[in-house]
Design an enzyme around this catalytic site. Structure first.
Site, PDB file in Angstrom:
ATOM      1  N   LYS A 209     -12.855  -7.874   0.627  1.00 46.71           N
ATOM      2  CA  LYS A 209     -13.020  -7.338  -0.709  1.00 46.71           C
ATOM      3  C   LYS A 209     -13.011  -8.488  -1.714  1.00 46.71           C
ATOM      4  O   LYS A 209     -12.234  -9.435  -1.584  1.00 46.71           O
ATOM      5  CB  LYS A 209     -11.887  -6.365  -1.031  1.00 46.71           C
ATOM      6  CG  LYS A 209     -11.935  -5.774  -2.441  1.00 46.71           C
ATOM      7  CD  LYS A 209     -10.782  -4.818  -2.673  1.00 46.71           C
ATOM      8  CE  LYS A 209     -10.712  -4.355  -4.124  1.00 46.71           C
ATOM      9  NZ  LYS A 209     -11.938  -3.659  -4.554  1.00 46.71           N
ATOM     10  N   GLU A 282      -2.114 -20.467   0.378  1.00 44.73           N
ATOM     11  CA  GLU A 282      -2.929 -20.203  -0.799  1.00 44.73           C
ATOM     12  C   GLU A 282      -3.019 -18.703  -1.058  1.00 44.73           C
ATOM     13  O   GLU A 282      -3.173 -17.903  -0.134  1.00 44.73           O
ATOM     14  CB  GLU A 282      -4.322 -20.809  -0.634  1.00 44.73           C
ATOM     15  CG  GLU A 282      -4.271 -22.309  -0.369  1.00 44.73           C
ATOM     16  CD  GLU A 282      -5.587 -23.007  -0.629  1.00 44.73           C
ATOM     17  OE1 GLU A 282      -6.552 -22.341  -1.045  1.00 44.73           O
ATOM     18  OE2 GLU A 282      -5.649 -24.228  -0.412  1.00 44.73           O
ATOM     19  N   GLU A 296      -5.330 -17.978   2.541  1.00 42.34           N
ATOM     20  CA  GLU A 296      -5.413 -18.816   3.728  1.00 42.34           C
ATOM     21  C   GLU A 296      -4.258 -19.806   3.722  1.00 42.34           C
ATOM     22  O   GLU A 296      -3.561 -19.974   2.720  1.00 42.34           O
ATOM     23  CB  GLU A 296      -6.741 -19.579   3.794  1.00 42.34           C
ATOM     24  CG  GLU A 296      -6.949 -20.571   2.666  1.00 42.34           C
ATOM     25  CD  GLU A 296      -8.286 -21.289   2.762  1.00 42.34           C
ATOM     26  OE1 GLU A 296      -8.952 -21.171   3.799  1.00 42.34           O
ATOM     27  OE2 GLU A 296      -8.654 -21.962   1.794  1.00 42.34           O
ATOM     28  N   ARG A 300      -2.814 -29.099   6.522  1.00 39.06           N
ATOM     29  CA  ARG A 300      -3.014 -30.537   6.291  1.00 39.06           C
ATOM     30  C   ARG A 300      -2.492 -30.901   4.917  1.00 39.06           C
ATOM     31  O   ARG A 300      -2.057 -30.051   4.150  1.00 39.06           O
ATOM     32  CB  ARG A 300      -4.508 -30.863   6.355  1.00 39.06           C
ATOM     33  CG  ARG A 300      -5.334 -30.016   5.390  1.00 39.06           C
ATOM     34  CD  ARG A 300      -6.753 -30.470   5.268  1.00 39.06           C
ATOM     35  NE  ARG A 300      -7.604 -29.515   4.590  1.00 39.06           N
ATOM     36  CZ  ARG A 300      -7.695 -29.358   3.283  1.00 39.06           C
ATOM     37  NH1 ARG A 300      -6.949 -30.095   2.481  1.00 39.06           N
ATOM     38  NH2 ARG A 300      -8.515 -28.461   2.749  1.00 39.06           N
TER      39      ARG A 300
END
Length: 486
Positions: A209, A282, A296, A300
């Site tokens: 979405k 995130e 996500e 790193r």
């Protein structure tokens, strides 16, 4: 990652440019030996001069930085105990971490299974679901062929348009497409698969979405192999072009209860995923309601880690190395004080007025950088440096810290005005225009900022007289004469 402590004596930096130099500096502070690798187009790179050892791994471009076998060979040849992948290239490739383990080389990052699970966005969403962390409604990997199209159409009818097509193995803003209708979906799905295959070697895509004009906020975490996990605050990375960040601010300007909920969610996400080392969780945040959703987790070091370092006083690269050595985290959560405001801008050799077209191939005829209170520079260029056409256009990252938002913007303007860049066009004037924009000054921005503020692209062009004078002086010194004398 080995459970026992192992002291690192020599670190090979499997990257290039400013991040190679950034890692190298911390390695030197820790009295470790440094090794850098480079491709032929990077032969003039500044970081090569500062390393204890340097080894060319091929003619490039890019392919040698992605060659696991060559990098393991370079580490063995130079007697390196550990490899730091930086960001980009192989940093989120689980096979690289696994090959380091097999070669008896410490990988300064997460274990391969963690990278593999979190690198697949569909699997990552499943992990977050187990952790009871809110995430944006979406599908699993779409079936191949017509079955996948039917699945995507059904999802679009259920949640409504627009929706987002995303590469399952995507990252860095690549492999993302906004879809506005069923006809658009039929057209874009094959292209999205081809793009995902080209960029990531995997044509898997899924549908999600679309959250209209959200804020993009991320939480920096550190985790050791003993289950200790802390956060280092938040960053607002909403101002982007083509889903890639341009300007990052720490901390995000959100209510304390919202930030605390995001901190808890990020730590729980890391715990459920079995995370070790530095990482970033995130989120997308509704600009009106402050509701947030997991997007996500990056396994790193982030390009924008500098704003967090400046705000917290924590050297994230140093902590990465210590964790990789098997040390416990020694930073109590109560020591993380986010005092003031920090902002990072990416000074790229690009023309913002021409869709941010890279200026590769041009030489820096004059390059002078600013300094003073609250200014940090992480760069790779110098006067006479030729901007490569083979790699990204980043010249220097500038991080500014101030007591509050007002002072930070004042310092940012002063520092941007202190740059002298003659040769390629750059993003400095573009950022100066943003500094005077009322919504930015008020802290009002989201991921649609560039599209909704076209006036910031109307900044004046033209070389300042001082820049012309600096170029004349540089040419006079180089040629031992005034090139414009009659």
């Amino acid at each position: 990652m080995a459970d026992k402590k192992k002291k690192i004596g020599k670190v090979l930096i499997a990257n290039r440019g400013e991040i190679a130099l950034r890692i190298l500096r911390t390695v030197k502070e820790l009295s470790m030996d440094s090794v850098v690798i480079y491709e032929k187009p990077d032969s003039e790179a500044y970081y090569i001069r500062l390393a204890d050892d340097a080894i060319m791994i091929g003619d490039g471009p890019r392919k040698d930085y992605l060659d696991i076998e060559k990098i393991i060979w370079a580490a063995r040849k130079t007697g390196s105990d550990a490899i730091h992948p930086g960001y980009g290239f192989l940093s989120e490739i689980p096979d690289f971490s696994a090959e380091c383990e097999r070669a008896g080389i410490i990988f300064i990052g997460p274990p391969p299974d963690v990278i593999r699970n979190l690198g697949n966005k569909v699997i990552a969403r499943e992990i977050m679901e187990k952790a009871d962390i809110p995430f944006i409604p979406g599908t699993k990997d779409l079936f191949r062929g017509d079955a996948g199209l039917r699945e995507a159409i059904a999802f679009g009818r259920k949640v409504g348009y627009p929706i987002m097509l995303k590469a399952s193995s995507g990252g860095g803003g690549r492999g993302i497409r906004k879809v506005t209708s069923e006809a658009d979906l039929e057209f874009q799905l094959p292209q999205a698969r081809a793009e995902a295959l080209s960029a990531f070697g995997d044509e898997s895509v899924y549908v999600e979405k679309c959250i209209e004009a959200p804020r993009h906020v991320e939480i920096q975490i550190l985790a050791d192999q003993y289950g200790n996990i802390i956060h280092l605050g938040s960053r607002d990375c909403s101002i982007q072009r083509r889903h890639q960040k341009l300007l990052e601010i720490a901390p995000a300007d959100l209510p304390p209860d919202v930030l605390n909920a995001m901190y808890d969610a990020a730590i729980e996400a890391a715990r459920v995923a079995g995370y070790v080392n530095a990482g970033t969780v995130e989120f997308l945040v509704d600009s009106k309601t402050n509701e947030f959703w997991f997007m996500e987790m990056n396994t790193r070091l982030q390009v924008e880690h500098t704003v967090t370092e400046e705000l917290t006083g924590v050297d994230i690269v140093r902590e990465q190395i210590r964790i990789a050595e098997g040390e416990r985290l020694r930073i109590p959560e109560e020591r993380i004080h986010l005092l003031g405001k920090a902002v990072q801008v990416r000074i790229n050799a690009e023309d913002p007025k021409n869709n941010f077209m890279p200026e590769g191939g041009k030489r820096l005829e004059v390059y002078q950088s600013p300094g003073g209170p609250g200014v940090r520079l992480d760069g790779l260029v110098y006067q006479g440096y030729k901007i490569p056409t083979e790699y990204d256009s980043l010249m220097v990252k500038m991080t500014i810290r101030g007591f509050n938002w007002e002072q930070t913007i004042q310092r940012l303007k002063r520092a941007l005005q202190g740059f002298l860049i003659v040769g390629p066009k750059s993003t400095t004037a573009f950022y100066l225009a943003i500094c005077d924009e009322p919504d930015f000054l008020a802290g009002k921005f989201d991921t649609s900022y560039l599209e909704t503020h076209p006036e910031i692209f109307k900044y004046p062009e033209g070389e300042r007289e001082i820049a012309k004078l600096s170029r004349l002086i540089a040419e006079t010194h180089a040629k031992k004469m005034n090139p414009y004398a009659y």
